[in-house]
Design a protein around this motif. Structure first.
Motif, PDB file in Angstrom:
ATOM      1  N   SER A 151       0.859  -1.179   0.000  1.00  0.00           N
ATOM      2  CA  SER A 151       0.000   0.000   0.000  1.00  0.00           C
ATOM      3  C   SER A 151       0.897   1.231   0.000  1.00  0.00           C
ATOM      4  O   SER A 151       2.003   1.203  -0.548  1.00  0.00           O
ATOM      5  N   TRP A 155      -2.570   7.364   1.076  1.00  0.00           N
ATOM      6  CA  TRP A 155      -4.004   7.379   1.365  1.00  0.00           C
ATOM      7  C   TRP A 155      -4.280   7.782   2.812  1.00  0.00           C
ATOM      8  O   TRP A 155      -5.357   8.302   3.128  1.00  0.00           O
ATOM      9  N   MET A 156      -3.320   7.567   3.694  1.00  0.00           N
ATOM     10  CA  MET A 156      -3.505   7.961   5.088  1.00  0.00           C
ATOM     11  C   MET A 156      -3.401   9.474   5.271  1.00  0.00           C
ATOM     12  O   MET A 156      -4.111  10.062   6.083  1.00  0.00           O
ATOM     13  N   GLY A 158      -3.793  11.550   2.659  1.00  0.00           N
ATOM     14  CA  GLY A 158      -4.680  12.189   1.692  1.00  0.00           C
ATOM     15  C   GLY A 158      -3.958  13.075   0.707  1.00  0.00           C
ATOM     16  O   GLY A 158      -4.350  14.221   0.482  1.00  0.00           O
ATOM     17  N   VAL A 166      -4.140   7.222  -4.879  1.00  0.00           N
ATOM     18  CA  VAL A 166      -4.506   7.212  -3.467  1.00  0.00           C
ATOM     19  C   VAL A 166      -5.696   6.281  -3.236  1.00  0.00           C
ATOM     20  O   VAL A 166      -5.732   5.508  -2.273  1.00  0.00           O
ATOM     21  N   THR A 167      -6.672   6.337  -4.126  1.00  0.00           N
ATOM     22  CA  THR A 167      -7.848   5.475  -4.013  1.00  0.00           C
ATOM     23  C   THR A 167      -7.451   4.007  -4.085  1.00  0.00           C
ATOM     24  O   THR A 167      -7.904   3.177  -3.283  1.00  0.00           O
ATOM     25  N   LYS A 169      -4.559   2.627  -3.418  1.00  0.00           N
ATOM     26  CA  LYS A 169      -3.763   2.206  -2.271  1.00  0.00           C
ATOM     27  C   LYS A 169      -4.606   2.092  -1.008  1.00  0.00           C
ATOM     28  O   LYS A 169      -4.310   1.275  -0.122  1.00  0.00           O
ATOM     29  N   ALA A 170      -5.679   2.874  -0.908  1.00  0.00           N
ATOM     30  CA  ALA A 170      -6.615   2.694   0.195  1.00  0.00           C
ATOM     31  C   ALA A 170      -7.362   1.377   0.039  1.00  0.00           C
ATOM     32  O   ALA A 170      -7.591   0.652   1.010  1.00  0.00           O
ATOM     33  N   TRP A 173      -5.830  -1.855   1.397  1.00  0.00           N
ATOM     34  CA  TRP A 173      -6.038  -2.170   2.811  1.00  0.00           C
ATOM     35  C   TRP A 173      -7.340  -2.935   3.017  1.00  0.00           C
ATOM     36  O   TRP A 173      -7.380  -3.945   3.721  1.00  0.00           O
ATOM     37  N   GLN A 250      -1.497  -3.734   9.054  1.00  0.00           N
ATOM     38  CA  GLN A 250      -0.684  -2.811   8.276  1.00  0.00           C
ATOM     39  C   GLN A 250       0.651  -2.614   8.988  1.00  0.00           C
ATOM     40  O   GLN A 250       0.669  -2.341  10.191  1.00  0.00           O
TER      41      GLN A 250
END
Length: 258
Positions: A151, A155-156, A158, A166-167, A169-170, A173, A250
């Motif tokens: 990941s 994304w954490m 933002g 980013v989408t 990689k989110a 999770w 994670q």
């Protein structure tokens, strides 16, 4: 900082069949080097053939078993499945999968077309799922295995300059959590490895300017820059039996950025 002591060796990785995506450069190349140095039987795929072949020669030149390189565009799911089949036929059932490949090209929301969106999902997310699907039966039959989905901290935090990336990689999770629950009864562990800003050649060439240096100093708790080897060493632990009770988690390696 330069460490004077050797890093860990994992006996359980000796002769283990490892499959790495995007292994020709950057973090992926470090993964290939580190697993080869552990005595693992490594297969890696990449779309870039020349640097991948150079990497194979480099590793063999150090006296390690040469990894098997298979050219593959991961957007072609059938080609990916075939590569995993060849890896298993050559090195034995794959019992550690490292879903590393991805691309974080910058883009703005107004410029994203449906075709570009689909391509970003294919490059950064889709292949991870289908690689996991492909190795599951062989891991189950082998008594277990480890899947490591890559990941990103983007994304954490933002990040605003690559929304499709980013989408994806989110979503890695969410996928990791679902697969860990489904595969767990088969002793298949599924974790997400979450790098921070890693100093690959590409990152340094494209984005490490004076402003980037300041950002690292301001955001990280640790002063040292995160190197590809730092990510590879966490991957070794997650692939080895030492982490046998770690799943659905994670593991962030970012120098304390988030």
């Amino acid at each position: 900082m330069t460490f004077q002591h050797p890093f860990a060796t994992y006996p359980s990785l000796q002769d283990r069949s490892i499959f790495i995506t995007g292994g020709g450069s950057g973090i992926g190349a470090s993964l290939v080097r580190h697993f080869s140095a552990q005595g693992s039987r490594v297969t890696f795929v990449d779309i870039a053939e020349q640097p991948s072949k150079v990497l194979v020669e480099e590793i063999a030149g150090k006296g390690h078993t040469a990894p098997l390189f298979l050219p593959c565009d991961l957007r072609d799911t059938d080609a990916l499945r075939q590569a995993i089949h060849v890896a298993a036929k050559t090195h034995g059932p794959v019992t550690a999968l490292l879903n590393n490949a991805g691309n974080d090209d910058r883009h703005r929301t107004e410029d994203v077309t449906p075709a570009y969106w689909d391509d970003r999902m294919s490059v950064n997310l889709k292949h991870q799922f289908f690689a996991a699907q492909a190795v599951r039966p062989m891991m189950r039959d082998a008594g277990g295995g480890s899947i490591i989905n890559f990941s990103s901290i983007t994304w954490m935090v933002g990040d605003a300059d690559c929304p499709a990336y980013v989408t994806a990689k989110a979503a890695v999770w969410g996928m990791t959590r679902a697969l860990a629950r489904e595969f767990g009864p088969e002793r298949i562990r599924v974790n997400a490895l979450v790098p921070g800003w890693v100093m690959t050649e590409r990152q340094m060439k494209l984005w490490l300017d004076a402003a980037g240096e300041r950002q690292i100093r301001d955001r990280q708790c640790l002063e040292d820059k995160v190197q590809p080897d730092d990510i590879a060493r966490m991957a070794l632990f997650l692939a080895a039996d030492d982490s046998r009770m770690c799943t659905s988690q994670q593991f962030v390696v970012d120098g304390g950025w988030i």
